[in-house]
Design a protein around this motif. Structure first.
Motif, PDB file in Angstrom:
ATOM      1  N   PRO A 116      -0.463  -5.317   2.971  1.00  0.00           N
ATOM      2  CA  PRO A 116       0.502  -4.896   3.941  1.00  0.00           C
ATOM      3  C   PRO A 116       2.037  -5.154   3.892  1.00  0.00           C
ATOM      4  O   PRO A 116       2.849  -4.680   4.253  1.00  0.00           O
ATOM      5  N   ASP A 117       2.104  -6.504   3.554  1.00  0.00           N
ATOM      6  CA  ASP A 117       3.384  -6.772   3.115  1.00  0.00           C
ATOM      7  C   ASP A 117       4.072  -6.552   1.907  1.00  0.00           C
ATOM      8  O   ASP A 117       5.264  -6.551   1.653  1.00  0.00           O
ATOM      9  N   GLY A 118       3.336  -5.627   1.112  1.00  0.00           N
ATOM     10  CA  GLY A 118       3.973  -5.254   0.223  1.00  0.00           C
ATOM     11  C   GLY A 118       4.177  -5.820  -1.370  1.00  0.00           C
ATOM     12  O   GLY A 118       4.623  -5.653  -2.229  1.00  0.00           O
ATOM     13  N   SER A 158      -1.551 -10.149   5.237  1.00  0.00           N
ATOM     14  CA  SER A 158      -1.571 -10.301   3.913  1.00  0.00           C
ATOM     15  C   SER A 158      -2.286 -11.741   3.327  1.00  0.00           C
ATOM     16  O   SER A 158      -1.860 -11.922   2.081  1.00  0.00           O
ATOM     17  N   PRO A 481       5.971   6.589   2.662  1.00  0.00           N
ATOM     18  CA  PRO A 481       5.977   6.081   3.827  1.00  0.00           C
ATOM     19  C   PRO A 481       7.466   6.030   4.626  1.00  0.00           C
ATOM     20  O   PRO A 481       7.627   5.875   5.845  1.00  0.00           O
ATOM     21  N   GLN A 482       8.401   6.313   3.550  1.00  0.00           N
ATOM     22  CA  GLN A 482       9.666   6.057   4.009  1.00  0.00           C
ATOM     23  C   GLN A 482      10.635   7.286   3.824  1.00  0.00           C
ATOM     24  O   GLN A 482      11.620   7.492   4.714  1.00  0.00           O
ATOM     25  N   CYS A 520      -1.760   6.309  -4.030  1.00  0.00           N
ATOM     26  CA  CYS A 520      -1.515   5.337  -2.717  1.00  0.00           C
ATOM     27  C   CYS A 520       0.050   4.817  -2.986  1.00  0.00           C
ATOM     28  O   CYS A 520       0.205   4.506  -3.962  1.00  0.00           O
ATOM     29  N   TRP A 521       0.624   5.094  -1.966  1.00  0.00           N
ATOM     30  CA  TRP A 521       2.081   4.923  -2.032  1.00  0.00           C
ATOM     31  C   TRP A 521       2.230   3.350  -1.606  1.00  0.00           C
ATOM     32  O   TRP A 521       1.519   2.655  -0.779  1.00  0.00           O
ATOM     33  N   HIS A 522       3.190   2.651  -2.062  1.00  0.00           N
ATOM     34  CA  HIS A 522       3.739   1.406  -1.774  1.00  0.00           C
ATOM     35  C   HIS A 522       4.432   1.199  -0.246  1.00  0.00           C
ATOM     36  O   HIS A 522       5.099   2.541   0.115  1.00  0.00           O
ATOM     37  N   LEU A 523       4.614   0.442   0.588  1.00  0.00           N
ATOM     38  CA  LEU A 523       5.073   0.421   1.929  1.00  0.00           C
ATOM     39  C   LEU A 523       6.723   0.709   1.669  1.00  0.00           C
ATOM     40  O   LEU A 523       7.108   1.497   2.372  1.00  0.00           O
ATOM     41  N   SER A 524       7.104   0.354   0.485  1.00  0.00           N
ATOM     42  CA  SER A 524       8.532   0.520   0.316  1.00  0.00           C
ATOM     43  C   SER A 524       8.737   2.165  -0.025  1.00  0.00           C
ATOM     44  O   SER A 524      10.255   2.598   0.048  1.00  0.00           O
TER      45      SER A 524
END
Length: 550
Positions: A116-118, A158, A481-482, A520-524
């Protein structure tokens, strides 16, 4: 509770920080029609451009967007080890970007998740759990479980990761801060069919076989709590985004109920009966104020409840036919999209909970305001024009190995349909996939009896915006996500990206067969994990400073 148990034999067998795997190969990516990296110009012109070579990058852009000619595909040194670099210029994603592909790593059962924190990426290889650094892909931790892993999940902070082994009724929990600590939970004869974290990352919820109960295990106090009568359905448990409350679907005395718990102490806050025949799913709105409950596909009914259990509204579009197939909240909680077996998406508003519009999925598209991007096979460059004999007959190639590009189709466009088998359960009809973009501007859908098409709707104007027609059925899609950027996979060796500036088809530059089955995308939003049956790799999307955003 057997929590905090240590197995010296297992721990001693773990290699300490084994580092990045040896033998990394860097392949050359050439521009032009050759396979040996020969220099050759791209072919700018018209409203699109394409590139040759075994790992060619193809794009088709909307008229009116000046993308310019593509920069040369070149081999360059990257700050990450084992990456294939592509400088793609101001391409169809609307930003000047470079694409890097990592080396291929082993994988089992499509189990790979970003933390979750990437910072970390976890992946499973049979009974081993591998945790890598996202930026360097260096192995940070390697854990060995007691059996083949069937499910993994990160805690919200995480710091921990659980591995579920349903066949043996086991859950093992590993700590990233303290690698020598681990926890083993054995459900014994009760069995195990599902396992998940609570929002605080310190409790684990295990669902036993036949959904007899849910066991709440505390990692801090080693206490155990039981929740009876959980219902066996598609989505029977959901947490609010702030992690304060949990809603659980229950079945007792042949009736459906909802129980709302406070996650801090697992006290029951509300318990109420729902007006459903056979509840199949529940989902909190992102703001945590409204709970959506929908009935079996045999009856079209969706109910909206407040946090205190009050029924806010009931919506039914029609009767005596197959009903709801998919449901999705908009990130702002203003809209609720309901996909149905009749091939329509109905949008409900958050004020009156009435339908404001419905989106149909026509087989034929003839509206000039709608752009249809069609994936097409590129004509092979034989280079035999000067020979006195005709070129050899084209040999049929698998769809996963042929080079493709997007073309803007001329209207009217007839989409490829699939005739459903109506005498079997779960017919392939209706809207089976729904997803809002993170900015609430777009909604992506897939109609299961038109499996090769992705429909992108403009939520602000409430109209169809773009249709992407693929050569193969769409397996999965997911929003960045962004940004308003959609990634699509069809089970082939390519990944497809769309943004309002256009779309692009990217061949994954790896040796052998690499069929992208999930992503699956990374958080950033700067990287994307591409998962195949036995391997995975990462695609890094880097934007250059000063470039405009899409």
């Amino acid at each position: 509770m057997p929590c905090g148990h240590r197995d010296p034999d297992r721990l001693c067998s773990l290699p300490a920080f084994p580092g990045f795997p040896a033998g990394i190969r860097r392949a050359a990516v050439g521009e032009g029609g050759g396979h040996g990296g020969r220099p050759g110009g791209g072919r700018p012109g018209g409203s699109g451009w394409d590139r040759g070579g075994p790992a060619g990058l193809q794009a088709r852009v909307r008229p009116g967007h000046s993308l310019g000619p593509p920069a040369a595909l070149q081999r360059s040194r990257s700050r990450r080890r084992g990456l294939l670099r592509r400088d793609s210029g101001p391409w169809a994603l609307g930003r000047e970007a470079a694409m890097n592909f990592s080396e291929v790593f082993k994988l089992s059962s499509l189990l790979s998740k970003f933390s979750p924190d990437g910072k970390y990426l976890a992946s499973c290889v049979q009974y081993r759990l591998v945790v890598r650094d996202v930026n360097t892909l260096q192995i940070l931790q390697l854990y060995t479980c007691l059996d083949q892993i069937q499910h993994i999940e990160w805690s919200a902070d995480s710091l921990f990761i659980l591995c579920a082994m349903y066949k043996r009724g086991l859950v093992q929990v590993w700590s990233l801060e303290q690698p020598d600590w681990h926890c083993k939970i054995d459900e014994g004869s009760a069995g195990l069919v599902a396992s998940c974290w609570s929002p605080d990352g310190r409790h684990i919820l295990n669902t036993t076989e036949f959904h007899l109960r849910i066991t709440v295990w505390s990692l801090c106090t080693k206490s155990i709590s039981y929740i009876k009568y959980p219902k066996a359905c598609q989505q029977g448990i959901t947490f609010t985004r702030d992690g304060r409350y949990m809603a659980l679907a229950e079945r007792r005395d042949c009736k459906d109920y909802i129980s709302i718990f406070v996650c801090s102490d697992w006290q029951l806050l509300r318990h109420f009966e729902t007006d459903t025949q056979d509840l199949v799913g529940i989902e909190w709105a992102p703001n945590g104020c409204v709970l959506a409950v929908w009935d079996t596909c045999l009856e079209y009914k969706i109910l909206l409840y407040s946090l205190d259990g009050r029924l806010l509204s009931t919506y039914c579009a029609y009767e005596w036919s197959l009903g709801i197939k998919s449901v999705a909240w908009s990130p702002s909680s203003q809209f609720l999209a309901v996909g149905s077996y009749d091939g329509k998406v109905r949008i409900l508003n958050h004020v009156t909970w009435k339908m404001i519009t419905e989106f149909e999925h026509p087989v034929t598209i003839n509206n000039p305001k709608i752009i249809v991007y069609r994936e097409a096979e590129k004509s092979p460059k034989l280079g035999l024009g000067g020979l006195p004999f005709p070129p050899p007959r084209a040999v049929a190639r698998p769809l996963s190995t042929m080079e493709t590009k997007y073309e803007i189709a001329s209207l009217p466009v007839s989409l490829q349909t699939l005739k459903p088998v109506t005498d079997r359960a779960n017919p392939r009809i209706g809207v089976g996939m729904l997803a809002f973009s993170p900015d609430n501007y777009y909604l992506a859908t897939r109609n299961d009896n038109i499996p090769n098409a992705v429909w992108i709707w403009d939520v602000q104007k409430l109209r169809l915006f773009v249709v992407l027609e693929q050569l193969a059925p769409v397996r999965s899609f997911q929003w960045d996500p962004q940004h308003a950027r959609l990634a699509i996979c069809t089970g082939g060796s390519r990944v497809y990206l769309w943004s309002p500036a256009g779309c692009v088809s990217v061949q994954v530059p790896v040796e052998g067969d690499f069929h992208v089955l999930a992503l699956c995308w990374h958080l950033s939003g700067d990287s994307l994990a591409l998962l195949s049956k036995d391997h995975f790799c990462l695609c890094f999307l880097e934007t250059k400073e000063g470039a405009g955003t899409a």
